[in-house]
Scaffold this motif. Structure first.
Motif, PDB file in Angstrom:
ATOM      1  N   GLU A 274       0.827  -1.206   0.000  1.00 24.12           N
ATOM      2  CA  GLU A 274       0.000   0.000   0.000  1.00 24.12           C
ATOM      3  C   GLU A 274       0.865   1.262   0.000  1.00 24.12           C
ATOM      4  O   GLU A 274       0.611   2.204  -0.760  1.00 24.12           O
ATOM      5  CB  GLU A 274      -0.914   0.005   1.222  1.00 24.12           C
ATOM      6  N   LEU A 275       1.873   1.265   0.847  1.00 24.56           N
ATOM      7  CA  LEU A 275       2.675   2.469   1.000  1.00 24.56           C
ATOM      8  C   LEU A 275       3.446   2.801  -0.269  1.00 24.56           C
ATOM      9  O   LEU A 275       3.360   3.919  -0.791  1.00 24.56           O
ATOM     10  CB  LEU A 275       3.649   2.311   2.177  1.00 24.56           C
ATOM     11  N   PHE A 276       4.196   1.844  -0.773  1.00 26.53           N
ATOM     12  CA  PHE A 276       5.032   2.130  -1.939  1.00 26.53           C
ATOM     13  C   PHE A 276       4.233   2.135  -3.236  1.00 26.53           C
ATOM     14  O   PHE A 276       4.716   2.633  -4.255  1.00 26.53           O
ATOM     15  CB  PHE A 276       6.207   1.156  -1.994  1.00 26.53           C
ATOM     16  N   GLY A 277       3.010   1.627  -3.195  1.00 25.92           N
ATOM     17  CA  GLY A 277       2.112   1.810  -4.320  1.00 25.92           C
ATOM     18  C   GLY A 277       1.720   3.274  -4.470  1.00 25.92           C
ATOM     19  O   GLY A 277       1.531   3.770  -5.582  1.00 25.92           O
ATOM     20  N   CYS A 278       1.620   3.973  -3.339  1.00 28.10           N
ATOM     21  CA  CYS A 278       1.315   5.409  -3.366  1.00 28.10           C
ATOM     22  C   CYS A 278       2.572   6.245  -3.574  1.00 28.10           C
ATOM     23  O   CYS A 278       2.498   7.344  -4.147  1.00 28.10           O
ATOM     24  CB  CYS A 278       0.645   5.821  -2.053  1.00 28.10           C
ATOM     25  N   TRP A 279       3.704   5.768  -3.103  1.00 31.17           N
ATOM     26  CA  TRP A 279       4.941   6.547  -3.144  1.00 31.17           C
ATOM     27  C   TRP A 279       5.880   6.050  -4.247  1.00 31.17           C
ATOM     28  O   TRP A 279       7.071   5.880  -4.036  1.00 31.17           O
ATOM     29  CB  TRP A 279       5.648   6.449  -1.802  1.00 31.17           C
ATOM     30  N   ASN A 280       5.366   5.842  -5.420  1.00 33.52           N
ATOM     31  CA  ASN A 280       6.214   5.308  -6.492  1.00 33.52           C
ATOM     32  C   ASN A 280       7.053   6.379  -7.183  1.00 33.52           C
ATOM     33  O   ASN A 280       7.715   6.099  -8.177  1.00 33.52           O
ATOM     34  CB  ASN A 280       5.370   4.544  -7.524  1.00 33.52           C
ATOM     35  N   THR A 281       7.025   7.628  -6.662  1.00 33.74           N
ATOM     36  CA  THR A 281       7.876   8.689  -7.211  1.00 33.74           C
ATOM     37  C   THR A 281       9.153   8.875  -6.384  1.00 33.74           C
ATOM     38  O   THR A 281       9.970   9.751  -6.689  1.00 33.74           O
ATOM     39  CB  THR A 281       7.120  10.028  -7.247  1.00 33.74           C
ATOM     40  N   LEU A 282       9.336   8.071  -5.349  1.00 34.38           N
ATOM     41  CA  LEU A 282      10.499   8.224  -4.467  1.00 34.38           C
ATOM     42  C   LEU A 282      11.812   8.033  -5.217  1.00 34.38           C
ATOM     43  O   LEU A 282      11.961   7.111  -6.017  1.00 34.38           O
ATOM     44  CB  LEU A 282      10.447   7.221  -3.322  1.00 34.38           C
ATOM     45  N   THR A 283      12.776   8.915  -4.915  1.00 31.45           N
ATOM     46  CA  THR A 283      14.139   8.741  -5.425  1.00 31.45           C
ATOM     47  C   THR A 283      15.101   8.350  -4.316  1.00 31.45           C
ATOM     48  O   THR A 283      16.100   7.684  -4.574  1.00 31.45           O
ATOM     49  CB  THR A 283      14.650  10.035  -6.089  1.00 31.45           C
ATOM     50  N   ASN A 284      14.813   8.769  -3.065  1.00 30.67           N
ATOM     51  CA  ASN A 284      15.669   8.466  -1.916  1.00 30.67           C
ATOM     52  C   ASN A 284      14.797   8.027  -0.754  1.00 30.67           C
ATOM     53  O   ASN A 284      13.844   8.740  -0.379  1.00 30.67           O
ATOM     54  CB  ASN A 284      16.482   9.694  -1.486  1.00 30.67           C
ATOM     55  N   ALA A 285      15.133   6.875  -0.162  1.00 31.51           N
ATOM     56  CA  ALA A 285      14.380   6.377   0.985  1.00 31.51           C
ATOM     57  C   ALA A 285      15.339   5.953   2.087  1.00 31.51           C
ATOM     58  O   ALA A 285      16.296   5.203   1.830  1.00 31.51           O
ATOM     59  CB  ALA A 285      13.490   5.205   0.575  1.00 31.51           C
ATOM     60  N   TYR A 286      15.081   6.442   3.299  1.00 33.31           N
ATOM     61  CA  TYR A 286      15.880   6.112   4.479  1.00 33.31           C
ATOM     62  C   TYR A 286      14.906   5.567   5.522  1.00 33.31           C
ATOM     63  O   TYR A 286      14.071   6.316   6.048  1.00 33.31           O
ATOM     64  CB  TYR A 286      16.620   7.349   4.998  1.00 33.31           C
ATOM     65  N   LEU A 287      15.016   4.281   5.817  1.00 30.16           N
ATOM     66  CA  LEU A 287      14.027   3.612   6.658  1.00 30.16           C
ATOM     67  C   LEU A 287      14.735   2.839   7.761  1.00 30.16           C
ATOM     68  O   LEU A 287      15.754   2.199   7.527  1.00 30.16           O
ATOM     69  CB  LEU A 287      13.194   2.638   5.822  1.00 30.16           C
ATOM     70  N   ASP A 288      14.158   2.870   8.973  1.00 30.69           N
ATOM     71  CA  ASP A 288      14.773   2.095  10.047  1.00 30.69           C
ATOM     72  C   ASP A 288      14.074   0.738  10.175  1.00 30.69           C
ATOM     73  O   ASP A 288      12.978   0.516   9.649  1.00 30.69           O
ATOM     74  CB  ASP A 288      14.777   2.875  11.366  1.00 30.69           C
ATOM     75  N   GLY A 289      14.746  -0.184  10.861  1.00 28.55           N
ATOM     76  CA  GLY A 289      14.243  -1.552  10.966  1.00 28.55           C
ATOM     77  C   GLY A 289      12.907  -1.648  11.671  1.00 28.55           C
ATOM     78  O   GLY A 289      12.083  -2.507  11.344  1.00 28.55           O
ATOM     79  N   ARG A 290      12.650  -0.752  12.631  1.00 26.32           N
ATOM     80  CA  ARG A 290      11.360  -0.768  13.332  1.00 26.32           C
ATOM     81  C   ARG A 290      10.230  -0.396  12.387  1.00 26.32           C
ATOM     82  O   ARG A 290       9.125  -0.940  12.476  1.00 26.32           O
ATOM     83  CB  ARG A 290      11.421   0.196  14.518  1.00 26.32           C
ATOM     84  N   PHE A 291      10.517   0.531  11.487  1.00 28.79           N
ATOM     85  CA  PHE A 291       9.494   0.907  10.512  1.00 28.79           C
ATOM     86  C   PHE A 291       9.237  -0.237   9.533  1.00 28.79           C
ATOM     87  O   PHE A 291       8.087  -0.480   9.136  1.00 28.79           O
ATOM     88  CB  PHE A 291       9.926   2.163   9.761  1.00 28.79           C
ATOM     89  N   LEU A 292      10.284  -0.950   9.132  1.00 31.20           N
ATOM     90  CA  LEU A 292      10.087  -2.105   8.249  1.00 31.20           C
ATOM     91  C   LEU A 292       9.181  -3.144   8.897  1.00 31.20           C
ATOM     92  O   LEU A 292       8.324  -3.739   8.237  1.00 31.20           O
ATOM     93  CB  LEU A 292      11.434  -2.727   7.876  1.00 31.20           C
TER      94      LEU A 292
END
Length: 446
Positions: A274-292
């Motif tokens: 759902e999330l990346f279906g909406c955010w398919n214009t991202l060029t840079n992503a910084y995500l922590d393990g808790r968010f994953l």
């Protein structure tokens, strides 16, 4: 830079002038006063405001210059210069008096205002409120209000009437707009650090950059920012992404949850798809393990239904290689067809997690493809089995891979480093250009 030193020389001369040096002082003043106004403004940008204010008391020319100068900075250097050799009670009175005097002598617009609020007696905060009222009539475009005191400062309602704001940064404040607040129509950058929210509807149609760090009461915040391009949500007390799912221009995200955040404070669970279906214009992503782990709702597919064609750089931190994280990582890598740089910071790893080992060793994993990936950096590498198997997959599935930088944890012993390096060097590689570089973390670049 020469003008800056010249101005400093003039101030020192003027502060120590005598009747015998009046003519010389006038000549030196004229050397600065004859400069173009934009050059004078550049000089004032580099001179502490208190020094400029002292000069204005001794020179009518500089009094007019400072009174019209549109950038005022009452930063920590300013408050430290007043606090020197003063008791706290004296500092409170003198600080407020000096700021009052500078503001009351000012005429014309104030386009940029910086206030690093020191520790003041609570009774003095009403003076700060009056400064904000004064500024509300000055057409302020950039406002920085950093609160260095031990208690949060409640933003007065006047701030929410700054209709010309394009930049707002506040820290350690209480953010509770009046019910009549309609938003900041021109705001394009908003940075809020350690801010406590009351019920807040924030309509910011031109906002491009939003940063919320270590904020509380975030569940009270409702944001409308259709033009948003950069979003940072770092260790706030609540995670709700609904406001940002409709941001179709989002290119940069930095998302991190605090340690021990409760499930009921994470808002409604949103899946990876759902999330990346909406955010398919991202060029840079910084995500922590808790968010994953938060995204690992339901079954995680090998690839996303919508590929991330714009993503160029992916950084993951606080990674422990549990099953949820591992599945999310591989899904993102396979779905990012143009990914060039991938960096991962490892926090801790369970060396004998059978479910993770079985997942990584499934024969079908070696047939997956990771397109476009050129550079990988692995930091705090501990040499565990899941880490080794993960590198094996990267080498086997990345046909464009050129370099893997492995920065080893400083606790890893030399004999273990050598053993692991030999094992990794034996793995087959889909790319003939792929190289591995090993380096102890304490000597690696940060």
């Amino acid at each position: 830079m020469m003008e800056f030193f010249l101005f400093g020389s003039i101030i020192r001369t003027m502060m120590g002038k005598s009747s015998e040096t009046t003519a010389t002082e006038g000549d030196m003043e004229d050397r600065i006063s004859s400069l173009p106004r934009n050059v004078i403004d550049l000089i004032l940008d580099r001179v502490p405001i208190r020094d400029a204010a002292r000069a204005s008391l001794l020179s009518s020319k500089w009094r007019d210059v400072l009174a019209e100068y549109p950038h005022l900075r009452f930063n920590q250097q300013f408050s430290n210069s007043i606090a020197r050799n003063r008791l706290p009670s004296e500092f409170n009175n003198d600080y407020v008096h000096i700021v009052n005097r500078i503001l009351l002598q000012h005429f014309g617009p104030i386009l940029k205002f910086v206030l690093d609020l020191p520790e003041l007696h609570p009774m003095r905060l009403s003076d700060v409120d009056q400064w904000m009222l004064f500024l509300s009539r000055k057409g302020v475009r950039e406002l920085t209000l950093d609160n260095s005191s031990s208690s949060p400062y409640k933003l007065p309602a006047y701030i929410f009437s700054f209709s010309e704001l394009t930049y707002l940064k506040t820290s350690r404040c209480i953010f509770r707009p009046p019910t009549t607040f309609e938003g900041f129509g021109k705001l394009n950058r908003l940075i809020l650090v350690e801010v406590t929210f009351g019920s807040s509807v924030l309509n910011v149609p031109q906002l491009v950059i939003l940063i919320l760090r270590n904020c509380s009461g975030v569940h009270h915040l409702n944001v409308s920012a259709p033009q948003l391009q950069k979003l940072t949500l770092y260790e706030n007390d609540y995670l709700a992404l609904d406001n940002y799912m409709i941001c179709k221009k989002l290119a940069y995200v930095y998302l991190a949850l605090p340690n021990g955040i409760q499930q009921h404070r994470q808002g409604e669970r949103i899946s990876l798809q759902e999330l990346f279906g909406c955010w398919n214009t991202l060029t840079n992503a910084y995500l922590d393990g808790r968010f994953l782990k938060h995204l690992a709702a339901g079954i995680i597919p090998e690839r996303l239904p919508t590929t991330m064609d714009c993503l160029r750089q992916l950084m993951l931190f606080r990674i422990s290689f549990d099953l949820d994280q591992t599945a999310c990582i591989l899904c993102l890598l396979q779905s990012s067809l143009c990914l060039q740089k991938f960096e991962i910071w490892i926090e801790s790893v369970a060396d004998n997690d059978v479910t993770v080992l079985n997942y990584l060793e499934e024969p079908s994993r070696m047939n997956q493809t990771i397109d476009g990936l050129q550079t990988v950096k692995i930091r705090y590498f501990k040499g565990s089995k899941p880490e080794v198997l993960f590198i094996k997959l990267l080498l086997a599935c990345s046909a464009s891979l050129e370099k893997i930088y492995i920065e080893e944890d400083e606790k890893l012993r030399l004999n273990e480093r050598l053993r692991i390096a030999k094992e990794l060097m034996r793995f087959s590689r889909a790319s003939t250009k792929a190289e591995m570089m090993f380096q102890p973390l304490n000597s690696a670049s940060t």
